[in-house]
Design an enzyme around this catalytic site. Structure first.
Site, PDB file in Angstrom:
ATOM      1  N   GLU A 135       0.848  -1.192   0.000  1.00 10.85           N
ATOM      2  CA  GLU A 135       0.000   0.000   0.000  1.00 10.85           C
ATOM      3  C   GLU A 135       0.883   1.242   0.000  1.00 10.85           C
ATOM      4  O   GLU A 135       1.419   1.651   1.015  1.00 10.85           O
ATOM      5  CB  GLU A 135      -0.927  -0.006   1.216  1.00 10.85           C
ATOM      6  N   HIS A 147       0.047   7.494   6.409  1.00 10.44           N
ATOM      7  CA  HIS A 147       1.306   7.162   5.750  1.00 10.44           C
ATOM      8  C   HIS A 147       2.346   8.258   5.977  1.00 10.44           C
ATOM      9  O   HIS A 147       2.041   9.453   5.880  1.00 10.44           O
ATOM     10  CB  HIS A 147       1.081   6.946   4.250  1.00 10.44           C
ATOM     11  N   HIS A 201      -5.643   6.356  -1.715  1.00  7.85           N
ATOM     12  CA  HIS A 201      -4.814   7.449  -1.193  1.00  7.85           C
ATOM     13  C   HIS A 201      -4.583   8.455  -2.312  1.00  7.85           C
ATOM     14  O   HIS A 201      -3.451   8.793  -2.653  1.00  7.85           O
ATOM     15  CB  HIS A 201      -3.506   6.917  -0.613  1.00  7.85           C
ATOM     16  N   ASN A 225     -12.262   6.749   2.429  1.00  8.17           N
ATOM     17  CA  ASN A 225     -11.119   7.149   3.246  1.00  8.17           C
ATOM     18  C   ASN A 225      -9.902   7.413   2.379  1.00  8.17           C
ATOM     19  O   ASN A 225      -9.565   6.629   1.495  1.00  8.17           O
ATOM     20  CB  ASN A 225     -10.809   6.065   4.279  1.00  8.17           C
ATOM     21  N   GLY A 255     -17.904   1.371  11.641  1.00  7.58           N
ATOM     22  CA  GLY A 255     -18.756   2.436  12.131  1.00  7.58           C
ATOM     23  C   GLY A 255     -18.037   3.744  12.378  1.00  7.58           C
ATOM     24  O   GLY A 255     -18.685   4.754  12.673  1.00  7.58           O
ATOM     25  N   HIS A 257     -14.802   4.600  10.319  1.00  6.21           N
ATOM     26  CA  HIS A 257     -14.219   5.027   9.051  1.00  6.21           C
ATOM     27  C   HIS A 257     -15.282   5.509   8.060  1.00  6.21           C
ATOM     28  O   HIS A 257     -15.017   6.411   7.261  1.00  6.21           O
ATOM     29  CB  HIS A 257     -13.420   3.879   8.431  1.00  6.21           C
ATOM     30  N   ASP A 281      -8.354  -3.585   7.459  1.00  4.80           N
ATOM     31  CA  ASP A 281      -7.297  -2.582   7.637  1.00  4.80           C
ATOM     32  C   ASP A 281      -6.732  -2.685   9.045  1.00  4.80           C
ATOM     33  O   ASP A 281      -6.364  -1.691   9.673  1.00  4.80           O
ATOM     34  CB  ASP A 281      -7.825  -1.175   7.357  1.00  4.80           C
ATOM     35  N   LEU A 314      -7.063   8.801  11.966  1.00  6.06           N
ATOM     36  CA  LEU A 314      -7.266   7.354  12.021  1.00  6.06           C
ATOM     37  C   LEU A 314      -6.056   6.634  11.444  1.00  6.06           C
ATOM     38  O   LEU A 314      -5.524   7.018  10.401  1.00  6.06           O
ATOM     39  CB  LEU A 314      -8.527   6.966  11.246  1.00  6.06           C
ATOM     40  N   GLY A 316      -5.445   2.956  10.564  1.00  5.73           N
ATOM     41  CA  GLY A 316      -5.932   1.596  10.478  1.00  5.73           C
ATOM     42  C   GLY A 316      -7.161   1.422  11.349  1.00  5.73           C
ATOM     43  O   GLY A 316      -7.720   2.389  11.875  1.00  5.73           O
TER      44      GLY A 316
END
Length: 392
Positions: A135, A147, A201, A225, A255, A257, A281, A314, A316
């Site tokens: 990823e 990231h 992303h 996301n 609930g 993300h 994830d 967030l 993961g």
């Protein structure tokens, strides 16, 4: 005690084969750990031993295409065969029988080490290992999420060659990239070489995202996301994900993300034949009581069902696949059969592995779960071999 189902008939539970339910039937497993047939109990060959389950449901094992870690191990921190095996073991406890350990954007040498570990895991036959998901790092800085920005960069020839070489070493090699960072011709070459390309992303507009799909990308990484949203004049990555029928789209169903209202809208809007499927994830805390961990030198905190950086970003998800299925069934209101497909058949199909996993029809691996009527997990089998002690 654990048991092997090879050369046996499994009876006593309702069977969901990935397409339909079977009542009063038996599942026949061959000596090679693959499913031979689903037959009436009266038609079980006399020579076969029987494994009698005490009610409940027999369903396909879950397939998770985005698993950063579990059991206290994060792939970025332990890119070894042992690390991969620990992640697979941790998620098997929650019904996942095939997964892609996922390397988050990092230094090039980490990608080299992860691919070497995946190659070893394939050779060793690590139960549950399906391949790797790389990823990043060829993603948008504007949509980086958790990231590490210092590692995000354009794709170079050596990056391309590394991914393509890995295709011959393991069943699935998947990469998430941004279509505004990696041009369509490169996506076409990756896809033609057997790399499964997922768009994510990304801050791309709908047209750029569509070009990525037309070039050969097959998936979209964690819908809503870290991507440009659906606008009424610019539909963005989200709009293309839902409108492009060829794309298979991952969804984190915790609930947090994605709001349940948005999940419902997306399910109703998605064009086929591609489907929305579930991913966890998950990070290293899955299956542990850890309250924090580190990624790329930054501390990530586990609180109230969320994993976040100190600033609230967030990082993961703190969820497992069985909980995701339960959420989709009980909170979103999907029929159980469709929630199960989102965790098994659809992700297997997305990466071209649906001939052998994701369902319980003849020819598939006997990788499956025994659930109670309350959806509590009782037993897990991978290729006919039980991994967890029976609870029936």
């Amino acid at each position: 005690m654990t048991q092997s189902l090879s050369g046996k008939a499994v009876t006593g539970a309702r069977i969901f084969d990935g397409h339909a339910w079977h009542e009063g039937k038996a599942l026949l497993v061959g000596q090679d750990g693959h499913i031979e047939a689903i037959v009436a109990e009266a038609d079980i060959p006399p020579a076969l031993d029987r494994v009698a389950l005490s009610g409940g449901l027999l369903v396909p094992g879950f397939v998770d295409l985005q698993v950063n870690g579990g059991g206290g191990v994060l792939l970025n921190e332990q890119p070894t065969r042992e690390g991969i095996a620990a992640i697979c073991r941790a998620h098997a406890k929650f019904g996942t029988t095939a997964l892609l350990p996922t390397l988050i954007t990092d230094r090039p040498e980490l990608t080299v080490r992860a691919i070497a570990a995946g190659t070893e895991a394939t050779r060793a036959g690590v139960p549950g290992f399906l391949g790797l998901h790389i990823e990043g790092p060829h993603i948008s800085l504007a949509r980086k999420g958790v990231h590490e920005p210092s590692h995000i960069r354009p794709m170079q020839a050596e990056d391309f060659d590394r991914l393509v070489a890995a295709v011959s070493a393991m069943p699935v090699v998947m990469t998430t990239l941004a279509p505004e960072v990696v041009p369509p011709e490169t996506i076409t070459r990756l896809s033609a070489a057997g790399v499964v390309v997922s768009l994510g992303h990304s801050d791309a507009g709908c047209d750029t995202a569509r070009q990525g799909a037309e070039a050969g990308a097959r998936l979209v990484t964690h819908l809503f996301n870290a991507m440009s949203g659906l606008g009424h004049r610019e539909p963005g990555m989200v709009g293309n994900a839902l409108d492009c029928g060829a794309l298979h789209v991952g969804l984190i169903a915790d609930g947090f993300h994605v709001d349940p209202v948005a999940i419902g809208i997306a399910l109703r809007a998605k064009r086929g034949p591609g489907h929305i499927f579930l991913v966890t994830d998950a990070m290293s805390p899955t299956g542990t009581d850890m309250t924090s961990f580190r990624l790329n030198g930054r501390e990530i905190f586990r609180r109230d069902g969320r994993l976040t950086l100190a600033d609230g970003t967030l990082a993961g998800a703190d969820i497992d696949m069985l909980s995701s299925v339960t959420f989709m069934h009980r909170r979103i209101g999907l029929p159980l059969s469709e929630a199960l497909r989102m965790a098994s058949l659809y992700p297997a199909r997305a990466v071209g592995q649906d001939r052998r996993i994701g369902h319980l029809q003849p020819g598939a691996e006997a990788s499956m779960l025994h659930l109670g009527d309350d959806l509590a997990l009782r037993s897990v089998w991978i290729r006919g071999t039980e991994l967890e002690p029976s609870g029936h």
